[in-house]
Design a protein around this motif. Sequence first.
Motif, PDB file in Angstrom:
ATOM      1  N   VAL A 157       0.846  -1.201   0.000  1.00 11.29           N
ATOM      2  CA  VAL A 157       0.000   0.000   0.000  1.00 11.29           C
ATOM      3  C   VAL A 157       0.875   1.242   0.000  1.00 11.29           C
ATOM      4  CG1 VAL A 157      -1.606   1.357   1.399  1.00 11.29           C
ATOM      5  CG2 VAL A 157      -2.021  -1.074   1.054  1.00 11.29           C
ATOM      6  N   SER A 158       1.929   1.211   0.799  1.00  8.22           N
ATOM      7  CA  SER A 158       2.850   2.346   0.859  1.00  8.22           C
ATOM      8  C   SER A 158       3.672   2.469  -0.419  1.00  8.22           C
ATOM      9  CB  SER A 158       3.770   2.199   2.077  1.00  8.22           C
ATOM     10  OG  SER A 158       4.733   3.224   2.110  1.00  8.22           O
ATOM     11  N   ALA A 159       4.205   1.351  -0.901  1.00 11.62           N
ATOM     12  CA  ALA A 159       5.087   1.382  -2.079  1.00 11.62           C
ATOM     13  C   ALA A 159       4.349   1.844  -3.327  1.00 11.62           C
ATOM     14  CB  ALA A 159       5.697   0.005  -2.304  1.00 11.62           C
ATOM     15  N   PHE A 160       3.130   1.338  -3.533  1.00 12.05           N
ATOM     16  CA  PHE A 160       2.358   1.666  -4.733  1.00 12.05           C
ATOM     17  C   PHE A 160       1.376   2.813  -4.512  1.00 12.05           C
ATOM     18  CE2 PHE A 160       3.028  -3.014  -5.858  1.00 12.05           C
ATOM     19  CZ  PHE A 160       4.121  -2.722  -6.656  1.00 12.05           C
ATOM     20  N   GLU A 161       1.394   3.359  -3.282  1.00 20.28           N
ATOM     21  CA  GLU A 161       0.534   4.490  -2.942  1.00 20.28           C
ATOM     22  C   GLU A 161      -0.939   4.164  -3.234  1.00 20.28           C
ATOM     23  OE1 GLU A 161       2.244   7.660  -5.190  1.00 20.28           O
ATOM     24  OE2 GLU A 161       4.025   7.802  -3.930  1.00 20.28           O
TER      25      GLU A 161
ATOM     26  N   ARG B  52      -2.929   4.641 -13.946  1.00 20.81           N
ATOM     27  CA  ARG B  52      -1.708   5.300 -13.477  1.00 20.81           C
ATOM     28  C   ARG B  52      -0.489   4.380 -13.467  1.00 20.81           C
ATOM     29  NH1 ARG B  52      -0.441   4.620  -7.990  1.00 20.81           N
ATOM     30  NH2 ARG B  52      -2.003   3.564  -6.708  1.00 20.81           N
ATOM     31  N   ALA B  53      -0.699   3.063 -13.605  1.00 16.71           N
ATOM     32  CA  ALA B  53       0.435   2.143 -13.639  1.00 16.71           C
ATOM     33  C   ALA B  53      -0.009   0.761 -14.083  1.00 16.71           C
ATOM     34  CB  ALA B  53       1.109   2.047 -12.273  1.00 16.71           C
ATOM     35  N   CYS B  54       0.934   0.016 -14.640  1.00 16.99           N
ATOM     36  CA  CYS B  54       0.761  -1.411 -14.885  1.00 16.99           C
ATOM     37  C   CYS B  54       1.790  -2.147 -14.038  1.00 16.99           C
ATOM     38  CB  CYS B  54       0.984  -1.740 -16.364  1.00 16.99           C
ATOM     39  SG  CYS B  54      -0.239  -1.017 -17.484  1.00 16.99           S
ATOM     40  N   MET B  55       1.460  -3.365 -13.626  1.00 23.47           N
ATOM     41  CA  MET B  55       2.381  -4.125 -12.792  1.00 23.47           C
ATOM     42  C   MET B  55       2.394  -5.571 -13.240  1.00 23.47           C
ATOM     43  SD  MET B  55       2.483  -4.590  -8.664  1.00 23.47           S
ATOM     44  CE  MET B  55       1.432  -6.022  -8.631  1.00 23.47           C
ATOM     45  N   TYR B  56       3.587  -6.156 -13.288  1.00 23.24           N
ATOM     46  CA  TYR B  56       3.686  -7.559 -13.652  1.00 23.24           C
ATOM     47  C   TYR B  56       4.302  -8.355 -12.513  1.00 23.24           C
ATOM     48  CZ  TYR B  56       8.750  -7.296 -14.525  1.00 23.24           C
ATOM     49  OH  TYR B  56      10.104  -7.145 -14.397  1.00 23.24           O
ATOM     50  N   ALA B  57       4.042  -9.665 -12.537  1.00 17.72           N
ATOM     51  CA  ALA B  57       4.585 -10.573 -11.533  1.00 17.72           C
ATOM     52  C   ALA B  57       4.657 -11.955 -12.157  1.00 17.72           C
ATOM     53  CB  ALA B  57       3.699 -10.588 -10.285  1.00 17.72           C
ATOM     54  N   GLY B  58       5.417 -12.830 -11.539  1.00 24.92           N
ATOM     55  CA  GLY B  58       5.446 -14.225 -11.965  1.00 24.92           C
ATOM     56  C   GLY B  58       6.683 -14.628 -12.727  1.00 24.92           C
ATOM     57  N   SER B  59       7.235 -13.751 -13.548  1.00 23.48           N
ATOM     58  CA  SER B  59       8.454 -14.040 -14.289  1.00 23.48           C
ATOM     59  C   SER B  59       9.078 -12.732 -14.732  1.00 23.48           C
ATOM     60  CB  SER B  59       8.169 -14.941 -15.497  1.00 23.48           C
ATOM     61  OG  SER B  59       7.289 -14.320 -16.403  1.00 23.48           O
ATOM     62  N   SER B  60      10.299 -12.801 -15.247  1.00 27.26           N
ATOM     63  CA  SER B  60      10.995 -11.578 -15.646  1.00 27.26           C
ATOM     64  C   SER B  60      10.437 -11.038 -16.955  1.00 27.26           C
ATOM     65  CB  SER B  60      12.494 -11.851 -15.794  1.00 27.26           C
ATOM     66  OG  SER B  60      12.722 -12.824 -16.790  1.00 27.26           O
TER      67      SER B  60
ATOM     68  N   ARG C 182     -13.419   0.654 -17.387  1.00 25.98           N
ATOM     69  CA  ARG C 182     -12.809   1.898 -17.859  1.00 25.98           C
ATOM     70  C   ARG C 182     -12.309   2.790 -16.722  1.00 25.98           C
ATOM     71  NH1 ARG C 182     -17.033   3.241 -22.823  1.00 25.98           N
ATOM     72  NH2 ARG C 182     -16.335   1.514 -24.155  1.00 25.98           N
ATOM     73  N   GLU C 183     -12.719   2.475 -15.486  1.00 24.24           N
ATOM     74  CA  GLU C 183     -12.233   3.231 -14.331  1.00 24.24           C
ATOM     75  C   GLU C 183     -10.960   2.627 -13.741  1.00 24.24           C
ATOM     76  OE1 GLU C 183     -13.588   6.219 -13.156  1.00 24.24           O
ATOM     77  OE2 GLU C 183     -14.489   5.986 -15.132  1.00 24.24           O
ATOM     78  N   THR C 184     -10.362   1.673 -14.445  1.00 26.15           N
ATOM     79  CA  THR C 184      -9.151   0.997 -13.971  1.00 26.15           C
ATOM     80  C   THR C 184      -8.025   1.993 -13.694  1.00 26.15           C
ATOM     81  OG1 THR C 184      -9.647  -1.075 -15.132  1.00 26.15           O
ATOM     82  CG2 THR C 184      -7.332  -0.630 -14.637  1.00 26.15           C
ATOM     83  N   THR C 185      -7.363   1.815 -12.546  1.00 29.05           N
ATOM     84  CA  THR C 185      -6.169   2.624 -12.232  1.00 29.05           C
ATOM     85  C   THR C 185      -4.899   1.787 -12.280  1.00 29.05           C
ATOM     86  OG1 THR C 185      -6.376   2.251  -9.846  1.00 29.05           O
ATOM     87  CG2 THR C 185      -7.496   4.195 -10.766  1.00 29.05           C
ATOM     88  N   LEU C 186      -5.029   0.458 -12.071  1.00 25.81           N
ATOM     89  CA  LEU C 186      -3.862  -0.435 -12.072  1.00 25.81           C
ATOM     90  C   LEU C 186      -4.199  -1.726 -12.814  1.00 25.81           C
ATOM     91  CD1 LEU C 186      -3.012   0.059  -8.326  1.00 25.81           C
ATOM     92  CD2 LEU C 186      -1.394   0.565 -10.142  1.00 25.81           C
ATOM     93  N   ILE C 187      -3.423  -2.034 -13.843  1.00 25.87           N
ATOM     94  CA  ILE C 187      -3.545  -3.313 -14.535  1.00 25.87           C
ATOM     95  C   ILE C 187      -2.446  -4.219 -14.010  1.00 25.87           C
ATOM     96  CG2 ILE C 187      -3.452  -4.519 -16.746  1.00 25.87           C
ATOM     97  CD1 ILE C 187      -4.290  -1.918 -18.105  1.00 25.87           C
ATOM     98  N   VAL C 188      -2.825  -5.392 -13.497  1.00 22.41           N
ATOM     99  CA  VAL C 188      -1.850  -6.345 -12.966  1.00 22.41           C
ATOM    100  C   VAL C 188      -1.901  -7.607 -13.818  1.00 22.41           C
ATOM    101  CG1 VAL C 188      -1.062  -7.618 -10.947  1.00 22.41           C
ATOM    102  CG2 VAL C 188      -2.229  -5.423 -10.651  1.00 22.41           C
ATOM    103  N   GLY C 189      -0.747  -8.058 -14.275  1.00 19.36           N
ATOM    104  CA  GLY C 189      -0.715  -9.252 -15.110  1.00 19.36           C
ATOM    105  C   GLY C 189       0.664  -9.882 -15.110  1.00 19.36           C
ATOM    106  N   ALA C 190       0.782 -10.999 -15.805  1.00 19.29           N
ATOM    107  CA  ALA C 190       2.079 -11.594 -16.097  1.00 19.29           C
ATOM    108  C   ALA C 190       2.635 -10.890 -17.330  1.00 19.29           C
ATOM    109  CB  ALA C 190       1.924 -13.093 -16.351  1.00 19.29           C
ATOM    110  N   PRO C 191       3.935 -11.019 -17.614  1.00 24.07           N
ATOM    111  CA  PRO C 191       4.461 -10.415 -18.848  1.00 24.07           C
ATOM    112  C   PRO C 191       3.666 -10.800 -20.088  1.00 24.07           C
ATOM    113  CG  PRO C 191       6.284 -11.087 -17.464  1.00 24.07           C
ATOM    114  CD  PRO C 191       5.026 -11.577 -16.779  1.00 24.07           C
ATOM    115  N   THR C 192       3.195 -12.047 -20.137  1.00 25.22           N
ATOM    116  CA  THR C 192       2.412 -12.476 -21.303  1.00 25.22           C
ATOM    117  C   THR C 192       1.111 -11.687 -21.441  1.00 25.22           C
ATOM    118  OG1 THR C 192       1.473 -14.406 -22.408  1.00 25.22           O
ATOM    119  CG2 THR C 192       1.260 -14.333 -20.022  1.00 25.22           C
ATOM    120  N   THR C 193       0.537 -11.231 -20.315  1.00 27.44           N
ATOM    121  CA  THR C 193      -0.674 -10.406 -20.364  1.00 27.44           C
ATOM    122  C   THR C 193      -0.416  -9.140 -21.163  1.00 27.44           C
ATOM    123  OG1 THR C 193      -1.267 -11.181 -18.144  1.00 27.44           O
ATOM    124  CG2 THR C 193      -2.438  -9.246 -18.976  1.00 27.44           C
TER     125      THR C 193
END
Length: 497
Positions: A202-206, A292-300, A258-269
């Motif tokens: 919460v702090s890191a991603f505000e 305001r940002a996209c974020m990935y996880a799971g692999s490089s 359409r009100e999305t502020t953060l898209i979270v996915g794997a690199p393939t997403t």
Amino acid sequence: MSRLNLIPNILIRQAEEHCQKVAFSGPGWAITYGDLEKRTRRVAAHLVSAGIGRGHFVAIVLGRCLQAVESVLAITRAGAVGVPLDPRSPSSELANVLEHSGARVIITDSRHLATVRTAAREGSIIILNTEIPDVDATEGGYRIARYQDWIEDDECLTLDINIDDLGEDEEAFLHYTSGTTSLPKGVLSNQKSWLLNVSSLVSAFELTPEDRFFWPLPLFHCIGHLLCIIATVAVGASAYLPDADQTPFDSLRDTQARETTLIVGAPTTFHDLIDAARLSDSMSSLSLPRLRACMYAGSSAPESLSAQVKELFGVPLLNNYGCTEGCGSIAVSKPGHIYRQNSSITLLPHWEIKLVDPDGNQVNDGEQGEVWISGPGLMLEYYRETRSAFTADGWYPTGDIAIRSSSAAEPELTLVGRRKEIIIRGGENIHPHELEHVLLRHPGVADVVVAGIPHRLLGEIPAAFIVKSAADLDLDLSALLTACREALPDYKVPTGN
């Protein structure tokens, strides 16, 4: 950590203060915090009435849907241990984890009912969240309860049933993972570890209550558990769960998304989103004014992907580095970080970290070493494992290889590889031995080695190198692939492209 700051009480507080605010939504549906609290309270009460509570394990075999979210929350409110499982698992793999966990209560739907019935032991309770009129309540040696009956039952709330009293250090969740160094294991954890990670994120991603996640990833993964479920509720934010039959690009066109502020996915997403945008030849139909940002996880992810995301959406691509044993998050790239290959990430505040050589000696800055972590965000243990996952002085070896740099304002970590041979296909962990074991059962296979090979979209995919039992044997590759598909989820099967 006081009881007021544990998951059930956080949910109750959000329902009291933001009763009409949408917590989770998807194509054609939405649920408020008020209704989410009521529905999970009813399910929790029915679980307790059925004799399910502390020390009992409840499996969740569902796709990305509202009931998967509710099940996690309701099981915690009942004081039991939630076991989110991969709904793509074939019955043989599902049977193994049900047997290992001891789960005799399974929440599922009509899509996965046949697999669950085959995998579950006789006497299990199957809670079915979709209507199938011809299913008998005691058919096949199982007791079948209807999820819909439970969430609509107000009478259960008048009974003297004790819920919402699970302590912060008590067993709460069991996640199965291929991990980084071995075959699948059950990672047992408590509420406190997950909530500590949420607080740091919460702090890191505000993160704020105004945030809205777009979540195309599975919910049984640790990152889904951490961010989509627990963080959403803890912050009082919202999350959109796209339909599994829609592409992420098409799902983002939904009015609710359409009100999305953060898209979270794997690199393939993000590769898929970029490819779909190119094919559509227009971004006019994809309006995300609050993103305001996209974020990935799971692999490089390569540096080029960050640049493409920036070009497509006009926002940064952030990284979350974590593992199930660390309850989802260890280090992150924050907004404003300069993206570099394999990520430039900063340790979250409640973790200690050191990089060591193969002999366990700490390496210097700029040298490669295995990442060892320590802190209150760690799991409790590997469930039913006699050998401890921790070193004698409490460190957990992750199996990841990294380089640490202290030249920046904050020490940074750059990931460079894995200590073992685990294959990461689009964020999914595949241990070669799982595939090798299936292939070696085929009479035409004398020996086999499975390894990862590079793939543009998925990072890497499994490839099997087979020694035939006879040089002149005409090996039936289609039969081998069929055997793999019958024993393993699709993502573990070699595809050849």
